[in-house]
Design a protein around this motif. Sequence first.
Motif, PDB file in Angstrom:
ATOM      1  N   UNK A  44       0.863  -1.336   0.078  1.00  0.00           N
ATOM      2  CA  UNK A  44      -0.015   0.045  -0.008  1.00  0.00           C
ATOM      3  C   UNK A  44       0.817   1.201  -0.152  1.00  0.00           C
ATOM      4  N   UNK A  45       2.298   1.141   0.547  1.00  0.00           N
ATOM      5  CA  UNK A  45       3.118   2.319   0.232  1.00  0.00           C
ATOM      6  C   UNK A  45       2.918   3.399   1.278  1.00  0.00           C
ATOM      7  N   UNK A  46       2.414   2.735   2.253  1.00  0.00           N
ATOM      8  CA  UNK A  46       2.004   3.885   3.347  1.00  0.00           C
ATOM      9  C   UNK A  46       2.720   3.616   4.613  1.00  0.00           C
ATOM     10  N   UNK A  47       3.858   2.994   4.692  1.00  0.00           N
ATOM     11  CA  UNK A  47       4.722   2.846   5.807  1.00  0.00           C
ATOM     12  C   UNK A  47       5.553   4.012   6.301  1.00  0.00           C
ATOM     13  N   UNK A  48       5.921   3.977   7.610  1.00  0.00           N
ATOM     14  CA  UNK A  48       6.676   5.177   7.957  1.00  0.00           C
ATOM     15  C   UNK A  48       8.328   5.037   7.552  1.00  0.00           C
ATOM     16  N   UNK A  49       8.662   3.808   7.345  1.00  0.00           N
ATOM     17  CA  UNK A  49       9.995   3.848   6.414  1.00  0.00           C
ATOM     18  C   UNK A  49       9.620   3.663   5.028  1.00  0.00           C
ATOM     19  N   UNK A  50      10.685   3.569   4.279  1.00  0.00           N
ATOM     20  CA  UNK A  50      10.437   3.335   2.755  1.00  0.00           C
ATOM     21  C   UNK A  50       9.401   4.538   2.150  1.00  0.00           C
ATOM     22  N   UNK A  51       9.665   5.624   2.190  1.00  0.00           N
ATOM     23  CA  UNK A  51       8.541   6.853   1.932  1.00  0.00           C
ATOM     24  C   UNK A  51       8.934   7.305   0.876  1.00  0.00           C
ATOM     25  N   UNK A  52      10.025   7.103  -0.011  1.00  0.00           N
ATOM     26  CA  UNK A  52      10.461   7.957  -1.156  1.00  0.00           C
ATOM     27  C   UNK A  52       9.858   7.238  -2.461  1.00  0.00           C
ATOM     28  N   UNK A  53       9.712   7.958  -3.408  1.00  0.00           N
ATOM     29  CA  UNK A  53       8.943   7.648  -4.428  1.00  0.00           C
ATOM     30  C   UNK A  53       9.696   6.530  -5.258  1.00  0.00           C
ATOM     31  N   UNK A  54      11.061   6.445  -5.040  1.00  0.00           N
ATOM     32  CA  UNK A  54      11.989   5.344  -5.893  1.00  0.00           C
ATOM     33  C   UNK A  54      11.684   4.094  -5.132  1.00  0.00           C
ATOM     34  N   UNK A  55      11.458   4.255  -3.446  1.00  0.00           N
ATOM     35  CA  UNK A  55      11.356   3.089  -2.876  1.00  0.00           C
ATOM     36  C   UNK A  55       9.845   2.555  -2.917  1.00  0.00           C
ATOM     37  N   UNK A  56       9.065   3.166  -3.329  1.00  0.00           N
ATOM     38  CA  UNK A  56       7.497   2.897  -3.510  1.00  0.00           C
ATOM     39  C   UNK A  56       7.786   2.024  -4.792  1.00  0.00           C
ATOM     40  N   UNK A  57       8.458   2.542  -5.709  1.00  0.00           N
ATOM     41  CA  UNK A  57       8.621   2.074  -7.328  1.00  0.00           C
ATOM     42  C   UNK A  57       9.422   0.538  -7.212  1.00  0.00           C
ATOM     43  N   UNK A  58      10.359   0.616  -6.496  1.00  0.00           N
ATOM     44  CA  UNK A  58      10.950  -0.639  -6.283  1.00  0.00           C
ATOM     45  C   UNK A  58      10.353  -1.783  -5.332  1.00  0.00           C
ATOM     46  N   UNK A  59       9.819  -1.131  -4.280  1.00  0.00           N
ATOM     47  CA  UNK A  59       8.902  -2.077  -3.379  1.00  0.00           C
ATOM     48  C   UNK A  59      10.219  -2.627  -2.443  1.00  0.00           C
ATOM     49  N   UNK A  60      11.395  -1.918  -2.485  1.00  0.00           N
ATOM     50  CA  UNK A  60      12.367  -2.311  -1.606  1.00  0.00           C
ATOM     51  C   UNK A  60      13.017  -0.869  -0.784  1.00  0.00           C
ATOM     52  N   UNK A  61      13.610  -1.326   0.298  1.00  0.00           N
ATOM     53  CA  UNK A  61      14.314  -0.232   1.222  1.00  0.00           C
ATOM     54  C   UNK A  61      15.602   0.242   0.261  1.00  0.00           C
ATOM     55  N   UNK A  62      15.792   1.487  -0.116  1.00  0.00           N
ATOM     56  CA  UNK A  62      17.121   1.745  -0.749  1.00  0.00           C
ATOM     57  C   UNK A  62      17.814   2.911   0.148  1.00  0.00           C
ATOM     58  N   UNK A  63      17.180   3.621   1.026  1.00  0.00           N
ATOM     59  CA  UNK A  63      17.990   4.788   1.871  1.00  0.00           C
ATOM     60  C   UNK A  63      17.683   4.070   3.229  1.00  0.00           C
ATOM     61  N   UNK A  64      18.478   4.525   4.108  1.00  0.00           N
ATOM     62  CA  UNK A  64      18.516   4.350   5.650  1.00  0.00           C
ATOM     63  C   UNK A  64      17.238   5.572   6.100  1.00  0.00           C
ATOM     64  N   UNK A  65      16.434   5.082   6.976  1.00  0.00           N
ATOM     65  CA  UNK A  65      15.536   5.866   7.335  1.00  0.00           C
ATOM     66  C   UNK A  65      15.551   5.814   9.055  1.00  0.00           C
ATOM     67  N   UNK A  66      15.398   7.063   9.534  1.00  0.00           N
ATOM     68  CA  UNK A  66      15.429   7.388  11.164  1.00  0.00           C
ATOM     69  C   UNK A  66      14.180   7.484  11.427  1.00  0.00           C
TER      70      UNK A  66
END
Length: 708
Positions: A44-66
């Motif tokens: 659903x692309x609505x998580x606290x982490x993985x919020x960038x457009x690129x991560x939504x597109x890939x469905x994977x964590x790409x950046x670290x998130x605090x």
Amino acid sequence: MMSANTKNLRNVVLLGHSDSGKTTLIETMMYEGGAIKRRGSVNLRNMVSDYTDLEHEKGKTIFSHQMFVNWRNNRINMIDTPGFDDFIGEVVSSLKVADTAIIVLNAANGVEVGTELVWEYVEKYRTPAIFVINQMDHPKADFEKTLEQARERFGPKLLPLQFPYNSGANFNSIIDALRMVMYVFPADGGKPEKKPIPESELERANAMHNALVEIAAENEDGLMEKYFEEGNLSEEELGQGITLALAKQQFFPVFITSGLKDMGSGRLMGFIDDIAPSPAERPARKLENGDEISYDPDDKTTIFIYKTTSEPQVGMVSYFKVLSGKLKPGDELVNAENGEIERISQVFLAEGKDRITVDELVAGDLGVTVKLKYARSNHTLNSKGLNRKIRPMEFPESRIRKAIFTDVSSDMEKLVTALHKIQDSDPTLVVEQSTELRQTILHGQGQLHLDLVTQRLEKEFGVKMRFAAPKIPYRETITGKADADYRHKKQSGGAGQFAEIHLKLENYYDGMEEPTGVNIRQKDIEELPWGGKLAFYWCIVGGAIDNRYIGAIKKGIMQQMESGPLTGSRCQNVRVTVYDGKMHSVDSNDISFQLAAAGAFRDAFHRANPQLLEPVYAVEILCPDEDTGDVMGDLQTRRAIISGMDSEKHYQKILAHVPLAELDDYGSTLRSITGGRAKFTMKFAEYQLVPMNVQQEVVRNQAPLQEA
């Protein structure tokens, strides 16, 4: 919101291979702690982490998130990290500021290569670690196999605190050997019911509990004495002992969870809250000058920036850890890297993409600020009058290099500017402007890494980039010797140009005998900027050429060596003996002798058995035993020389020397051969002679660089 006390902070980083469920587990932990009211999902692309457009597109964590969650009396700061090794820079920077590593394993897949890669950095930073076998609800979940693999690969210090009463699709019960209770969860997860451990599992639970008691008792004499006297420890004493053991990396507890079904995450958080070390309990940090800095809130302020990003409408966003003192909005700090003064306009806590304003952060806390002008990742900022600089993060060397171009040549400057902005937030990306190759070279961790950069360029900067195999920085030398007489003469009315040079060209090596049959008047052995040497001998007698032209002759030779006669590559390891020539009292000048020297060098070089040298890299490959044959076979097609083989843990280690020309896209090939279960490093070793058949092809196909 006011800051927490240093002792009430827990800084954890979640690490693990891609698809181990780190992001889902963090989402559940935040839900359990009340930081969010409803759990999001990757789909659903609505998580606290993985919020960038690129991560939504890939469905994977790409950046670290605090992000953070308040749990009982403590604040748990959490950092989610990518699982692909192409983004290892995000892992390294996050580990730098974490006080505990949470290593997440996939119960169905066991220990995967991404986990083993991050473990190297956990050991390097000596970070206390907690293992979590996640996705116990997966139909193929295998707790015993995963635990066995983990202990085999990470050592016997891994001790399970829990094991499943059932696993797979029907997973709903966890037996906890620390508290000696069984947690039974409702079908939709959440708060479990506590039940007695079944008789059939009691012996195993008791054995695990006794192992934990021994670990706890070993860390304090008083506990050891009580253990010998009474044979057991209270829950409080047990917690006290294993807190010390975890902080000293004497054991690594193993938990089980289903992040997706919200089973076991609350117990994990309770353990982090009770047992994981606070910053105040971690060793002092080493400074670059050898001094140390402790997490003392009463000291003057020092912060370390571990990550920077650039956001539209905001500009530079800086993520940091307070190493000492307290940080408040309005504070002015001095950058130890460049001496610039930065004013901290605002201080935030990060909750994924959201930022929560705070009045103060104390030593040990993780925070965010914006719009710093001169501060970047790896920079230390201090109160005025302090001279502290934390030891910088060390990132792995790049494993892939590509020449970059734009379809529209006028966009090249815009492209390079954009790449440098991305590089500010990604220290593992290196942009090289190669004057030698006359190309812009992009160095990265792998093809996924460069693909991400390409997407960011298009989406954030509106620039398109295409790749090509970069040229190889060959070197030219000679293996024979030759003489050349060259006359430069130009007459166009008035004073003309005239110079004649006789010289001998030979291969040079340290310790070779001096030239015979000449009178050596001057001898210069020069270390060339690109490697190798030039031995220049001035042997003119009788005034055939004035000494005042020595500099011009050397300059002409050096200009020709910078763009060699064979392929336009740089020359090295030659000896030039200038022994005769002629000059004209009117027409001779510096430019005439430069041109004559270059011509004589070029003519002699072609007759002195010219040879190409190519850069050769030392490559170390770690691969599963069953893939060794295929990996070796591929290396043989790359003109590799195998220098050794050995076993390292469960891997086969292959050491080889491989020409750089044969390493293009090697990472992608290795991943394909081994199913992503291998890893490699490469480092420049030396220049070696190119085989003659390869040299002929290079000379035929590669136009001199000066014509590129």
